[in-house]
Write an enzyme that holds these catalytic residues in place. Structure first.
Site, PDB file in Angstrom:
ATOM      1  N   ARG A   7       0.834  -1.296  -0.044  1.00 50.66           N
ATOM      2  CA  ARG A   7       0.038   0.032  -0.047  1.00 50.66           C
ATOM      3  C   ARG A   7       0.922   1.421  -0.063  1.00 50.66           C
ATOM      4  O   ARG A   7       2.158   1.304   0.382  1.00 50.66           O
ATOM      5  CB  ARG A   7      -0.770  -0.051   1.238  1.00 50.66           C
ATOM      6  CG  ARG A   7      -1.763  -0.988   1.398  1.00 50.66           C
ATOM      7  CD  ARG A   7      -2.654  -1.194   2.713  1.00 50.66           C
ATOM      8  NE  ARG A   7      -1.884  -1.304   3.724  1.00 50.66           N
ATOM      9  CZ  ARG A   7      -1.715  -0.708   4.963  1.00 50.66           C
ATOM     10  NH1 ARG A   7      -2.713   0.122   5.094  1.00 50.66           N
ATOM     11  NH2 ARG A   7      -0.782  -0.814   5.950  1.00 50.66           N
ATOM     12  N   LYS A  67       5.830 -10.860   9.838  1.00 50.14           N
ATOM     13  CA  LYS A  67       5.109 -10.909   8.709  1.00 50.14           C
ATOM     14  C   LYS A  67       5.290 -12.049   7.691  1.00 50.14           C
ATOM     15  O   LYS A  67       6.345 -12.391   7.235  1.00 50.14           O
ATOM     16  CB  LYS A  67       5.156  -9.676   7.785  1.00 50.14           C
ATOM     17  CG  LYS A  67       4.376  -9.522   6.818  1.00 50.14           C
ATOM     18  CD  LYS A  67       3.888  -7.839   6.392  1.00 50.14           C
ATOM     19  CE  LYS A  67       3.429  -7.553   4.975  1.00 50.14           C
ATOM     20  NZ  LYS A  67       3.194  -6.256   4.806  1.00 50.14           N
ATOM     21  N   ARG A  80       0.070   0.283  14.397  1.00 52.05           N
ATOM     22  CA  ARG A  80       1.058  -0.292  14.971  1.00 52.05           C
ATOM     23  C   ARG A  80       0.684  -0.393  16.530  1.00 52.05           C
ATOM     24  O   ARG A  80      -0.179   0.266  17.069  1.00 52.05           O
ATOM     25  CB  ARG A  80       2.433   0.603  15.177  1.00 52.05           C
ATOM     26  CG  ARG A  80       2.943   1.041  13.787  1.00 52.05           C
ATOM     27  CD  ARG A  80       4.032  -0.171  13.613  1.00 52.05           C
ATOM     28  NE  ARG A  80       4.841   0.212  12.418  1.00 52.05           N
ATOM     29  CZ  ARG A  80       4.746  -0.421  11.155  1.00 52.05           C
ATOM     30  NH1 ARG A  80       3.741  -1.041  10.850  1.00 52.05           N
ATOM     31  NH2 ARG A  80       5.418   0.012  10.112  1.00 52.05           N
TER      32      ARG A  80
HETATM   33  P1  ATP Z   1       1.855  -0.684   8.250  1.00 49.67           P
HETATM   34  O1  ATP Z   1       2.225  -1.816   9.305  1.00 49.67           O
HETATM   35  O2  ATP Z   1       2.776   0.538   8.183  1.00 49.67           O
HETATM   36  O3  ATP Z   1       0.396  -0.535   8.121  1.00 49.67           O
HETATM   37  P2  ATP Z   1       2.185  -2.818   6.121  1.00 49.67           P
HETATM   38  O4  ATP Z   1       3.051  -3.757   6.558  1.00 49.67           O
HETATM   39  O5  ATP Z   1       0.778  -3.170   6.272  1.00 49.67           O
HETATM   40  O6  ATP Z   1       2.478  -1.500   6.637  1.00 49.67           O
HETATM   41  P3  ATP Z   1       1.725  -2.939   3.362  1.00 49.67           P
HETATM   42  O7  ATP Z   1       1.864  -1.803   2.334  1.00 49.67           O
HETATM   43  O8  ATP Z   1       0.670  -3.734   3.596  1.00 49.67           O
HETATM   44  O9  ATP Z   1       2.568  -2.403   4.715  1.00 49.67           O
HETATM   45  O10 ATP Z   1       2.974  -3.917   2.728  1.00 49.67           O
HETATM   46  C1  ATP Z   1       4.347  -3.284   2.317  1.00 49.67           C
HETATM   47  C2  ATP Z   1       5.408  -3.700   3.431  1.00 49.67           C
HETATM   48  O11 ATP Z   1       5.478  -5.161   3.593  1.00 49.67           O
HETATM   49  C3  ATP Z   1       6.801  -3.165   3.169  1.00 49.67           C
HETATM   50  O12 ATP Z   1       6.898  -1.828   3.356  1.00 49.67           O
HETATM   51  C4  ATP Z   1       7.591  -4.018   3.867  1.00 49.67           C
HETATM   52  O13 ATP Z   1       7.752  -3.533   5.252  1.00 49.67           O
HETATM   53  C5  ATP Z   1       6.781  -5.226   3.899  1.00 49.67           C
HETATM   54  N1  ATP Z   1       7.205  -6.284   3.149  1.00 49.67           N
HETATM   55  C6  ATP Z   1       7.729  -6.265   1.724  1.00 49.67           C
HETATM   56  N2  ATP Z   1       8.038  -7.325   1.330  1.00 49.67           N
HETATM   57  C7  ATP Z   1       7.920  -8.222   2.324  1.00 49.67           C
HETATM   58  C8  ATP Z   1       7.940  -9.763   2.298  1.00 49.67           C
HETATM   59  N3  ATP Z   1       8.622 -10.344   1.285  1.00 49.67           N
HETATM   60  N4  ATP Z   1       7.817 -10.248   3.461  1.00 49.67           N
HETATM   61  C9  ATP Z   1       7.295  -9.517   4.652  1.00 49.67           C
HETATM   62  N5  ATP Z   1       6.991  -8.242   4.702  1.00 49.67           N
HETATM   63  C10 ATP Z   1       7.412  -7.775   3.615  1.00 49.67           C
END
Ligand code: ATP
Length: 270
Positions: free
Chosen positions: A66, A131, A267
């Site tokens: 996103r 994640k 967060r």
């Molecule tokens: P926030 O916690 O700020 O809401 P988010 O994790 O939900 O963020 P997204 O936009 O859904 O953010 O996903 C993008 C993010 O996922 C990246 O900025 C990075 O931190 C994380 N990411 C990218 N690639 C991977 C991966 N292969 N495995 C796990 N996490 C990843």
């Protein structure tokens, strides 16, 4: 996390065989490389033929999260694919779709015996806070047509030892780190598509309210102090779940606030 593995091309025949009676519903296709499978399906949606189109990329050169963030992938390290879902004529713009997709992914992983699966609003799949998978839902411009959505999914299967990503306070994980015998990419894809298919049938007929309780059972931040920021919003409070539209509910000093925009960052408030 273990070392990266050689990556044989995805065997689509095997995926269709594993999908069994659901196979006829799907039109899967692989590409060696693209910028982002979501971008491909959003910009060049396949013609409507009653099937669910799936695009799987061996490599994404600009995988997206996103708010302009990146989804990182490494050769052979996981699955990156997008599906195009068209909703019935007359359907309202789908609410809670991203959460429904997360729930389908969670269920598929639970059936593979992954323990500790959690859903982080609106669109992440975590294992004990790390994640494992990300989801990006984008609605196609309607232009008088029924709503249609592209659902992009990235799942870490076997990350290289050096894999890191920015901005994940809990860290990242992969299926090889969670299971003694992780599934093949074909099995993983077939299981996720089957679960999406079944859950979206419920979603299409009864909407997100029918899935809300199941989502909340897996809410990573249930009853925790949280901070929401972005889009001019800065809120703190206790995460008390989601409502029937999939909006996040946060109880703060001024009562319960409803956060509907998925374009914010959630967060734990330390
Ligand atoms: P926030 O916690 O700020 O809401 P988010 O994790 O939900 O963020 P997204 O936009 O859904 O953010 O996903 C993008 C993010 O996922 C990246 O900025 C990075 O931190 C994380 N990411 C990218 N690639 C991977 C991966 N292969 N495995 C796990 N996490 C990843």
């Amino acid at each position: 996390m273990t070392g990266s593995i050689p990556c044989p091309a995805l065997d689509l025949e095997r995926v269709l065989a594993l999908l069994g009676h659901r196979a006829a519903r799907f039109a899967p296709r692989t590409v060696e490389e693209c910028t982002s499978t979501n971008t491909e399906l959003v910009e060049r949606p396949p013609i409507e033929d009653g099937r669910i189109h799936v695009l799987i990329a061996e490599r994404q050169t600009a995988g997206r999260g996103r708010r302009g963030r990146n989804w990182h992938s490494w050769p052979g390290a996981g699955l990156t694919f997008s599906t195009l879902w068209r909703f019935a004529p007359g359907s309202a713009v789908p609410a809670g779709l991203s959460l429904a997709a997360g729930l389908a992914l969670a269920r598929a992983l639970e059936k593979l015996d992954v323990a500790g699966i959690q859903l982080k609003w609106p669109n992440d799949v975590l294992v004990h806070g790390q994640k494992l998978a990300g989801i990006l839902v984008e609605l196609l411009p309607m232009r008088g047509r029924p709503p249609a959505a592209v659902i992009g999914i990235g799942i870490n299967l076997r990350l290289p030892a050096h894999a890191t990503v920015p901005d994940q306070p809990g860290g990242i994980t992969d299926l090889a780190g969670q299971l003694a015998s992780p599934p093949s990419r074909e099995e993983l894809l077939a299981r996720v598509l089957a679960e999406l298919h079944d859950l979206f049938e419920v979603y299409a007929s009864a909407g997100f309210p029918a899935l809300r309780a199941a989502w909340q059972q897996r809410n990573a931040f249930a009853d925790l102090p949280v901070r929401i920021s972005g889009e001019g919003v800065e809120t703190r409070g206790t995460c008390i779940g989601v409502d029937d539209d999939g909006a996040l509910l946060v109880r703060g000093e001024d009562g319960v606030q409803r956060i509907l925009s998925g374009e914010v960052s959630l967060r734990v408030d330390p």
